[in-house]
Write a protein that holds these residues in place. Structure first.
Motif: not given
Length: 264
Positions: A203-205, A212-216, A27-29, A53-54
């Motif tokens: 980058e997947t779900a 989304e982590r700052p600096g990661w 369904s994704r990725g 849905t996916g």
């Protein structure tokens, strides 16, 4: 730079044409991309996932490209239902699957001392127990029909290395490597090959909370020799290769697709 070759182009991998393929986590990725690519290469694909849905989006994408696809919504954590899933997929594909791709996955993040028992159980159930039992059911059907086959497990580079705060995931993916080795040895005399693919950071779900982590992103990318993160289509080529006769003399292997991370 990403691959210039379009992995979804029709008949890019003629060795896959005519195969019957079952893909989980479709369904994704990664699972969604592999499903579309198998269909584009001429396989008949049965896709399964929990997310209706996916899953419907995957089916629409494949059918819009004139691919052959059948959909089976299922929760792989319900391992008692796996024999029925294989039976339904066999009926919809017009025969026993030649290939099964285990792309469904789950994650639980946090320090090991804070991981709840239910999170450990959920990750191990979906990432390790379900694909093992599903492969057992598919192989049983393949052997009964006298057919060869290819079983492809989507593992992780973390089956070979480690990172903090993902201990259930690491345990499950390391276990998959053991499953690949064990089943490949047992089933080789029957003409059933068992291999794995170990993606790096894509980058997947499932991985988006990390990105989304700052600096990661910047700190992690600095450790990737190829200088970029992976894309879901980077896993398509290895999957098509392992599904096709091009890999006919390969079993028990783990193809690492990580931009050079584990070798640096």
């Amino acid at each position: 730079m990403p691959n210039d070759r379009d992995p979804h182009s029709p008949h890019a991998w003629p060795g896959v044409c005519g195969l019957r393929v079952l893909v989980t986590g479709a369904s994704r990725g990664i699972g969604q991309s592999i499903s579309a690519s198998m269909a584009a290469a001429g396989a008949t694909v049965a896709v399964t996932a929990r997310d209706a849905t996916g899953l419907a989006e995957t089916v629409t994408t494949i059918r819009d490209s004139r691919g052959r696809v059948q959909s089976h919504q299922a929760d792989l954590a319900d391992t008692a239902a796996l024999p029925r899933l294989v039976g339904e997929a066999t009926a919809s594909l017009g025969g026993v699957p030649d290939v099964v791709v285990h792309a469904a996955g789950a994650q639980a993040r946090g320090p090991a001392l804070e991981i709840a028992d239910e999170d450990w159980d959920r990750v191990l159930s979906i990432n390790l127990t379900a694909p093992w039992r599903l492969s057992i059911e598919v192989a049983r059907a393949q052997q009964a029909a006298g057919r060869h086959g290819s079983h492809i497990f989507i593992a992780s580079m973390l089956a070979l290395t480690s990172r903090p705060e993902v201990s259930p995931y690491i345990a499950s993916k390391t276990g998959l490597l053991g499953v690949v080795r064990a089943l490949s040895t047992e089933w080789a005399p029957s003409g059933i090959r068992v291999n794995g693919i170990a993606p790096g950071y894509i980058e997947t779900a499932l991985t988006r909370p990390l990105f989304e982590r700052p600096g990661w992103r910047e700190a992690t990318l600095a450790r990737v020799p190829m200088g970029r993160f992976g894309e879901v289509d980077d896993i398509v080529g290895p999957a098509l290769f392992l599904a096709s006769s091009a890999s006919a003399y390969m079993t028990g292997q783990l193809l690492t697709v990580d931009g050079g991370w584990t070798s640096s």
